[in-house]
Scaffold this motif. Structure first.
Motif, PDB file in Angstrom:
ATOM      1  N   THR A 142      -6.308  -4.213  -4.917  1.00 18.55           N
ATOM      2  CA  THR A 142      -5.529  -5.400  -5.265  1.00 18.55           C
ATOM      3  C   THR A 142      -6.284  -6.233  -6.281  1.00 18.55           C
ATOM      4  O   THR A 142      -7.480  -6.485  -6.107  1.00 18.55           O
ATOM      5  N   ARG A 143      -5.582  -6.620  -7.331  1.00 20.30           N
ATOM      6  CA  ARG A 143      -6.185  -7.504  -8.335  1.00 20.30           C
ATOM      7  C   ARG A 143      -5.262  -8.698  -8.544  1.00 20.30           C
ATOM      8  O   ARG A 143      -4.044  -8.537  -8.627  1.00 20.30           O
ATOM      9  N   ILE A 144      -5.860  -9.851  -8.629  1.00 17.52           N
ATOM     10  CA  ILE A 144      -5.079 -11.058  -8.893  1.00 17.52           C
ATOM     11  C   ILE A 144      -5.663 -11.663 -10.163  1.00 17.52           C
ATOM     12  O   ILE A 144      -6.847 -12.002 -10.201  1.00 17.52           O
ATOM     13  N   THR A 145      -4.871 -11.740 -11.190  1.00 14.92           N
ATOM     14  CA  THR A 145      -5.421 -12.143 -12.487  1.00 14.92           C
ATOM     15  C   THR A 145      -4.789 -13.434 -12.991  1.00 14.92           C
ATOM     16  O   THR A 145      -3.595 -13.676 -12.799  1.00 14.92           O
ATOM     17  N   HIS A 146      -5.649 -14.230 -13.597  1.00 10.20           N
ATOM     18  CA  HIS A 146      -5.203 -15.524 -14.116  1.00 10.20           C
ATOM     19  C   HIS A 146      -4.394 -15.362 -15.395  1.00 10.20           C
ATOM     20  O   HIS A 146      -3.412 -16.073 -15.618  1.00 10.20           O
ATOM     21  N   ASP A 147      -4.819 -14.404 -16.237  1.00  5.97           N
ATOM     22  CA  ASP A 147      -4.165 -14.227 -17.541  1.00  5.97           C
ATOM     23  C   ASP A 147      -2.657 -14.101 -17.444  1.00  5.97           C
ATOM     24  O   ASP A 147      -1.905 -14.755 -18.152  1.00  5.97           O
ATOM     25  N   ASP A 148      -2.227 -13.194 -16.560  1.00  6.74           N
ATOM     26  CA  ASP A 148      -0.779 -12.975 -16.440  1.00  6.74           C
ATOM     27  C   ASP A 148      -0.214 -13.486 -15.129  1.00  6.74           C
ATOM     28  O   ASP A 148       0.935 -13.195 -14.788  1.00  6.74           O
ATOM     29  N   LEU A 149      -1.025 -14.258 -14.401  1.00  3.79           N
ATOM     30  CA  LEU A 149      -0.587 -14.834 -13.120  1.00  3.79           C
ATOM     31  C   LEU A 149       0.177 -13.807 -12.288  1.00  3.79           C
ATOM     32  O   LEU A 149       1.377 -13.946 -12.029  1.00  3.79           O
ATOM     33  N   SER A 150      -0.550 -12.763 -11.920  1.00  7.99           N
ATOM     34  CA  SER A 150       0.116 -11.731 -11.128  1.00  7.99           C
ATOM     35  C   SER A 150      -0.839 -11.133 -10.095  1.00  7.99           C
ATOM     36  O   SER A 150      -2.059 -11.194 -10.237  1.00  7.99           O
ATOM     37  N   VAL A 151      -0.232 -10.587  -9.068  1.00  5.12           N
ATOM     38  CA  VAL A 151      -0.969  -9.839  -8.050  1.00  5.12           C
ATOM     39  C   VAL A 151      -0.541  -8.389  -8.237  1.00  5.12           C
ATOM     40  O   VAL A 151       0.653  -8.091  -8.194  1.00  5.12           O
ATOM     41  N   SER A 152      -1.499  -7.508  -8.478  1.00  5.90           N
ATOM     42  CA  SER A 152      -1.119  -6.100  -8.576  1.00  5.90           C
ATOM     43  C   SER A 152      -1.742  -5.345  -7.409  1.00  5.90           C
ATOM     44  O   SER A 152      -2.895  -5.579  -7.050  1.00  5.90           O
ATOM     45  N   VAL A 153      -0.944  -4.476  -6.815  1.00  2.00           N
ATOM     46  CA  VAL A 153      -1.425  -3.672  -5.682  1.00  2.00           C
ATOM     47  C   VAL A 153      -1.222  -2.203  -6.053  1.00  2.00           C
ATOM     48  O   VAL A 153      -0.091  -1.772  -6.290  1.00  2.00           O
ATOM     49  N   ASP A 154      -2.316  -1.463  -6.150  1.00  2.00           N
ATOM     50  CA  ASP A 154      -2.242  -0.029  -6.452  1.00  2.00           C
ATOM     51  C   ASP A 154      -2.554   0.758  -5.188  1.00  2.00           C
ATOM     52  O   ASP A 154      -3.659   0.655  -4.641  1.00  2.00           O
ATOM     53  N   MET A 155      -1.602   1.541  -4.740  1.00  2.00           N
ATOM     54  CA  MET A 155      -1.829   2.374  -3.557  1.00  2.00           C
ATOM     55  C   MET A 155      -2.489   3.658  -4.037  1.00  2.00           C
ATOM     56  O   MET A 155      -1.917   4.388  -4.864  1.00  2.00           O
ATOM     57  N   VAL A 156      -3.660   3.931  -3.543  1.00  2.00           N
ATOM     58  CA  VAL A 156      -4.351   5.145  -3.971  1.00  2.00           C
ATOM     59  C   VAL A 156      -4.120   6.280  -2.971  1.00  2.00           C
ATOM     60  O   VAL A 156      -4.554   7.400  -3.166  1.00  2.00           O
ATOM     61  N   LYS A 157      -3.450   5.976  -1.896  1.00  2.00           N
ATOM     62  CA  LYS A 157      -3.171   6.980  -0.867  1.00  2.00           C
ATOM     63  C   LYS A 157      -1.858   6.582  -0.198  1.00  2.00           C
ATOM     64  O   LYS A 157      -1.620   5.391   0.031  1.00  2.00           O
ATOM     65  N   ASP A 158      -0.997   7.552   0.061  1.00  2.00           N
ATOM     66  CA  ASP A 158       0.290   7.231   0.698  1.00  2.00           C
ATOM     67  C   ASP A 158       0.097   6.745   2.124  1.00  2.00           C
ATOM     68  O   ASP A 158      -0.796   7.201   2.827  1.00  2.00           O
ATOM     69  N   ILE A 159       0.982   5.847   2.506  1.00  2.00           N
ATOM     70  CA  ILE A 159       0.959   5.390   3.894  1.00  2.00           C
ATOM     71  C   ILE A 159       2.257   5.842   4.556  1.00  2.00           C
ATOM     72  O   ILE A 159       3.342   5.514   4.074  1.00  2.00           O
ATOM     73  N   PRO A 160       2.158   6.613   5.644  1.00  2.00           N
ATOM     74  CA  PRO A 160       3.401   7.003   6.323  1.00  2.00           C
ATOM     75  C   PRO A 160       4.082   5.784   6.923  1.00  2.00           C
ATOM     76  O   PRO A 160       3.422   4.921   7.509  1.00  2.00           O
ATOM     77  N   LEU A 161       5.385   5.691   6.722  1.00  2.00           N
ATOM     78  CA  LEU A 161       6.123   4.523   7.220  1.00  2.00           C
ATOM     79  C   LEU A 161       7.331   4.979   8.012  1.00  2.00           C
ATOM     80  O   LEU A 161       8.028   5.921   7.605  1.00  2.00           O
ATOM     81  N   GLU A 162       7.578   4.329   9.139  1.00  4.24           N
ATOM     82  CA  GLU A 162       8.785   4.637   9.907  1.00  4.24           C
ATOM     83  C   GLU A 162      10.013   4.176   9.129  1.00  4.24           C
ATOM     84  O   GLU A 162       9.925   3.245   8.313  1.00  4.24           O
ATOM     85  N   ASP A 163      11.159   4.799   9.421  1.00  2.96           N
ATOM     86  CA  ASP A 163      12.400   4.361   8.783  1.00  2.96           C
ATOM     87  C   ASP A 163      12.652   2.893   9.109  1.00  2.96           C
ATOM     88  O   ASP A 163      12.391   2.442  10.219  1.00  2.96           O
ATOM     89  N   GLY A 164      13.159   2.196   8.130  1.00  5.96           N
ATOM     90  CA  GLY A 164      13.506   0.785   8.365  1.00  5.96           C
ATOM     91  C   GLY A 164      12.333  -0.156   8.218  1.00  5.96           C
ATOM     92  O   GLY A 164      12.444  -1.350   8.470  1.00  5.96           O
ATOM     93  N   LYS A 165      11.147   0.376   7.871  1.00  7.88           N
ATOM     94  CA  LYS A 165       9.976  -0.508   7.709  1.00  7.88           C
ATOM     95  C   LYS A 165       9.501  -0.520   6.263  1.00  7.88           C
ATOM     96  O   LYS A 165       9.665   0.456   5.531  1.00  7.88           O
ATOM     97  N   VAL A 166       8.912  -1.622   5.882  1.00  7.75           N
ATOM     98  CA  VAL A 166       8.337  -1.777   4.538  1.00  7.75           C
ATOM     99  C   VAL A 166       6.939  -2.365   4.692  1.00  7.75           C
ATOM    100  O   VAL A 166       6.588  -2.859   5.771  1.00  7.75           O
ATOM    101  N   LEU A 167       6.168  -2.322   3.619  1.00  8.09           N
ATOM    102  CA  LEU A 167       4.817  -2.891   3.680  1.00  8.09           C
ATOM    103  C   LEU A 167       4.834  -4.329   3.148  1.00  8.09           C
ATOM    104  O   LEU A 167       5.453  -4.606   2.126  1.00  8.09           O
ATOM    105  N   LYS A 168       4.163  -5.205   3.855  1.00  7.92           N
ATOM    106  CA  LYS A 168       4.067  -6.593   3.412  1.00  7.92           C
ATOM    107  C   LYS A 168       2.602  -6.945   3.181  1.00  7.92           C
ATOM    108  O   LYS A 168       1.719  -6.542   3.961  1.00  7.92           O
TER     109      LYS A 168
END
Lengths: 240, 180
Positions: A142-168
């Motif tokens: 995760t990187r949070i940068t002032h230049d573009d005022l954004s939070v970027s999250v790069d998943m480097v590995k898949d996470i198994p998720l049950e149906d109907g669920k999302v990552l927060k």
């Protein structure tokens, strides 16, 4: 307009934050706002900014001396409290010393920057965190940068998720308190979440980022339901 | 004034109890005065002051001078602690023996030497407040200093509730661009 949308509308939440700080928001409206403020860092950041402005009003008050007993009670209390605080401080440093996250975070930044997780420097140009799973394997960067005022999250590995669920994505204040939701994160690839200037300022008070699977219909106004899957220390990055 | 407080808070974050005592000695009279106006009872105000200063000691490390003056940060801690106390006791202004009232201390015509003591931020805020209609200004200040609800202001000022709400809403709307 739904309650959620109302509080995400800058016009409305700024007006509420101002009323809260000025003391003109009362009763249930004040309690409702407090509950939301504790969950959403953009509300808290805006409120803090207005509290800082209205707090100046206390300067105008005539000074009144409290009884000497007040200081005696305070002194007694903080002396009793002192050993516990030292232990807490030590454990925080201990947490950092297992520094896998720190080492990986250093890889994230360009060569003209340094990562200083102990710094409270206001000159941070970015923040970074490597979020690890239960086995201490890095899974998201995760990187949070002032230049573009954004939070970027790069998943480097898949996470198994049950149906109907999302990552927060959640952030934890350094001084404790409830985690606040920052947004939804894709389970693969990169996710970009835009932030505003107040939210950027608020990042100085954040110590830890976490990701948890949540029901897809979880509204922002509800608290976290599930166990944290990924966790990492947020480190400020400053220019040399 | 604020620089001293910020330096003292920094030392408090390093567990410097002498700095904390100095901070208490210098800041407590105005913070106690704030708690007194909100709570109206000296014994409650002292309880709140004690609680607020313990929070200040414990959270000194979280204070960020980039976000505002140390004194306003401490005033916010004290005010929020006072409001929590009022809420927990379900106290209302009408149930107390009102001893502390009025806004003389916030009047426009402060003594020149008193004005010089004010921080730049406070002088700026006073200029913004001066731009409001007197009734708007009075409602906002009474809300801040005394925690009066709209209903209480309506009774106190002998004006319809809707009028009071409109004064506050328009007052805050007028303040917003000035404060920004």
């Amino acid at each position: 307009m739904s309650k959620l949308n109302r509080y995400q509308n800058p016009e409305i939440f700024e007006r509420l934050a101002m009323a809260y700080a000025a003391g003109t928001l009362h009763g249930r409206a004040r309690l409702r706002f407090e509950a939301l403020k504790n969950q959403h860092f953009y509300l808290e950041a805006t409120t803090n900014a207005y509290e800082s402005k209205f707090g100046n009003l206390a300067e105008l008050l005539p000074g009144e001396k409290p009884s000497d007993q007040v200081w005696k009670n305070i002194e007694e209390n903080i002396q009793v409290d002192a050993p516990a605080r030292n232990v807490a401080k030590k454990s925080w440093f201990g947490w950092l010393s297992n520094g896998y996250a720190y080492a990986l975070a250093a890889l994230l930044v360009t060569t003209f920057m340094i990562v200083n997780p102990l710094s409270t420097s206001p000159d941070a140009v970015a923040y970074a965190a490597v979020l690890e799973d239960f086995e201490n394997t890095p899974v998201a960067i995760t990187r949070i940068t002032h230049d573009d005022l954004s939070v970027s999250v790069d998943m480097v590995k898949d996470i198994p998720l049950e149906d109907g669920k999302v990552l927060k994505l959640w952030c934890h204040p350094k001084n404790g308190g409830e985690p606040r939701m920052m947004g939804e994160v894709s389970k693969t690839g990169q996710t970009i979440i835009k932030i505003n200037a107040n939210q950027w300022e608020h990042m100085q008070t954040i110590g830890i980022l976490e990701i948890s699977p949540e029901p897809s219909n979880l509204s922002d106004s509800k608290s976290r339901k599930n166990i944290v899957t990924l966790r990492g220390q947020l480190s400020p990055i400053s220019e040399k | 004034m604020e620089d001293n407080f910020a330096e003292l808070l920094e030392l408090c974050a390093e567990q410097d109890q002498r700095a904390f005592k100095k901070l208490y000695q210098e800041a407590s009279p105005k913070l106690y005065s704030l708690a007194l106006r909100l709570l109206q009872k000296p014994e409650l105000a002292e309880d709140v002051l004690q609680e607020a200063f313990i929070k200040i000691w414990q959270k000194a490390g979280t204070y960020n001078s980039q976000k505002g003056k140390a004194f306003t940060w401490m005033a916010t801690v004290t005010r929020n602690t006072s409001l929590d106390k009022l809420r927990s006791l379900k106290l209302k202004a009408a149930e107390t023996n009102v001893q502390y009232e009025g806004l003389d201390f916030a009047s426009d015509d402060l003594e020149p030497d008193h004005q010089e003591d004010l921080s730049q931020e406070m002088q700026r805020l006073r200029e913004c407040l001066k731009q409001l209609q007197p009734a708007q200004r009075e409602c906002i200040l009474l809300s801040y200093y005394y925690g009066h609800t709209h209903q209480e202001l309506s009774v106190k000022l002998n004006k319809p509730l809707g009028t009071v709400k409109a004064w506050i809403r328009r007052g805050l709307e007028s303040l917003k661009p000035c404060l920004s």
